[in-house]
Design a protein around this motif. Sequence first.
Motif, short mmCIF file in Angstrom:
data_model
loop_
_atom_site.label_atom_id
_atom_site.label_comp_id
_atom_site.label_asym_id
_atom_site.label_seq_id
_atom_site.Cartn_x
_atom_site.Cartn_y
_atom_site.Cartn_z
N VAL A 1 -1.71 14.52 3.92
CA VAL A 1 -1.16 14.10 5.21
C VAL A 1 -2.06 13.07 5.89
N ALA A 2 -3.36 13.23 5.79
CA ALA A 2 -4.28 12.30 6.44
C ALA A 2 -4.05 10.87 5.94
N ALA A 3 -3.85 10.71 4.64
CA ALA A 3 -3.62 9.37 4.08
C ALA A 3 -2.28 8.81 4.56
N ALA A 4 -1.26 9.66 4.64
CA ALA A 4 0.04 9.20 5.11
C ALA A 4 -0.02 8.77 6.57
N ARG A 5 -0.68 9.57 7.39
CA ARG A 5 -0.82 9.21 8.81
C ARG A 5 -1.65 7.93 8.97
N ARG A 6 -2.68 7.78 8.17
CA ARG A 6 -3.52 6.59 8.25
C ARG A 6 -2.71 5.34 7.88
N LEU A 7 -1.89 5.44 6.85
CA LEU A 7 -1.06 4.29 6.46
C LEU A 7 -0.14 3.89 7.60
N LEU A 8 0.50 4.87 8.23
CA LEU A 8 1.40 4.58 9.36
C LEU A 8 0.64 3.97 10.53
N ALA A 9 -0.53 4.53 10.84
CA ALA A 9 -1.28 4.09 12.01
C ALA A 9 -1.91 2.72 11.83
N HIS B 1 9.22 19.22 -3.13
CA HIS B 1 9.63 18.04 -2.37
C HIS B 1 8.49 17.03 -2.40
N THR B 2 8.82 15.76 -2.41
CA THR B 2 7.79 14.73 -2.36
C THR B 2 8.30 13.57 -1.52
N ALA B 3 7.36 12.82 -0.95
CA ALA B 3 7.71 11.63 -0.17
C ALA B 3 6.70 10.54 -0.44
N ALA B 4 7.18 9.31 -0.49
CA ALA B 4 6.31 8.14 -0.65
C ALA B 4 6.47 7.24 0.56
N LEU B 5 5.36 6.76 1.09
CA LEU B 5 5.35 5.80 2.17
C LEU B 5 4.79 4.50 1.61
N VAL B 6 5.54 3.42 1.72
CA VAL B 6 5.14 2.14 1.14
C VAL B 6 5.04 1.10 2.25
N ARG B 7 3.84 0.59 2.46
CA ARG B 7 3.67 -0.49 3.44
C ARG B 7 4.03 -1.82 2.79
N VAL C 1 0.86 -1.18 0.00
CA VAL C 1 0.00 0.00 0.00
C VAL C 1 0.90 1.23 0.00
N THR C 2 0.53 2.24 -0.78
CA THR C 2 1.37 3.43 -0.92
C THR C 2 0.56 4.71 -0.68
N ALA C 3 1.19 5.66 -0.03
CA ALA C 3 0.64 7.00 0.10
C ALA C 3 1.76 7.98 -0.22
N THR C 4 1.44 9.06 -0.91
CA THR C 4 2.43 10.07 -1.24
C THR C 4 2.00 11.42 -0.68
N THR C 5 2.99 12.24 -0.35
CA THR C 5 2.75 13.58 0.13
C THR C 5 3.73 14.52 -0.55
N ARG C 6 3.39 15.80 -0.60
CA ARG C 6 4.18 16.75 -1.39
C ARG C 6 4.16 18.10 -0.69
N SER C 7 5.23 18.87 -0.87
CA SER C 7 5.28 20.22 -0.33
C SER C 7 6.05 21.12 -1.28
N THR C 8 5.79 22.40 -1.20
CA THR C 8 6.51 23.38 -2.00
C THR C 8 7.47 24.15 -1.10
N GLY C 9 8.32 24.95 -1.69
CA GLY C 9 9.24 25.75 -0.89
C GLY C 9 10.43 24.95 -0.41
N ASP C 10 11.02 25.38 0.71
CA ASP C 10 12.28 24.80 1.18
C ASP C 10 12.09 23.58 2.09
N ARG C 11 10.92 23.43 2.68
CA ARG C 11 10.72 22.33 3.65
C ARG C 11 10.12 21.11 2.96
N PRO C 12 10.67 19.93 3.21
CA PRO C 12 10.08 18.71 2.67
C PRO C 12 8.80 18.38 3.41
#
Length: 209
Positions: free
Chosen positions: A106-114, A171-177, A50-61
């Motif tokens: 973020v909600a999907a990313a937190r749900r995947l972790l939880a 910036h982007t991040a993928a969380l893969v269960r 299962v995968t969730a991705t999150t993304r941000s703009t600017g300097d902070r990931p």
Amino acid sequence: MVPSETTASKTARRSFLTGAVGVAAALAGCSGSESHSSPPEDGTIVTDHVTATTRSTGDRPPIVAPREDAGGNTDDGSTAEPITLHTVESEDGAEAFEFAEDATNVAAARRLLAETDYDSESVFVFQTRIGECYRLKLNYVTRGDDGDPNIQFCRVIRDAHTACEREASDHTAALVRLPFPADGYDGLSAGSGGSCDPIPDRYNGSDSS
């Protein structure tokens, strides 16, 4: 697809990768070593992920904690760097995650972790920069005959209605269960390339899920 590559040095429980040009320094999770690499020559395709991705703009990931220090150790210190490669192997590890204010999904990313059962599953996290007009996509996951997973990412063009600048980046991040616990493998590798290539023929017909 031509993935970026570097070699990981492994300690008993942690390892730190020194990145080559174009590859950020990467932290291995407590389960073993991680590296940017090509898929293994042997093994099977893993489909039960299962995968969730999150993304941000600017300097902070999008993922701002946990962070990694110069020795490859995770902490929440303000001087440490954001994670690039990381394995989440416990509920305590999942609870340490913090996201930037402008991070998306973020909600999907937190749900995947939880919702991960860390007795039988683990979560791999990959965070990087990406062109503003592209999005990160999980291409496929394999597991070598030695039990070590390999995760291959690629990039695809974002929807036509998405406003973007060709030379800008986010910036982007993928969380893969993954359907096996962190103590079920000694190492883990990941690769990323510009195109979403087909699954290599050597894996066709194989499935470890």
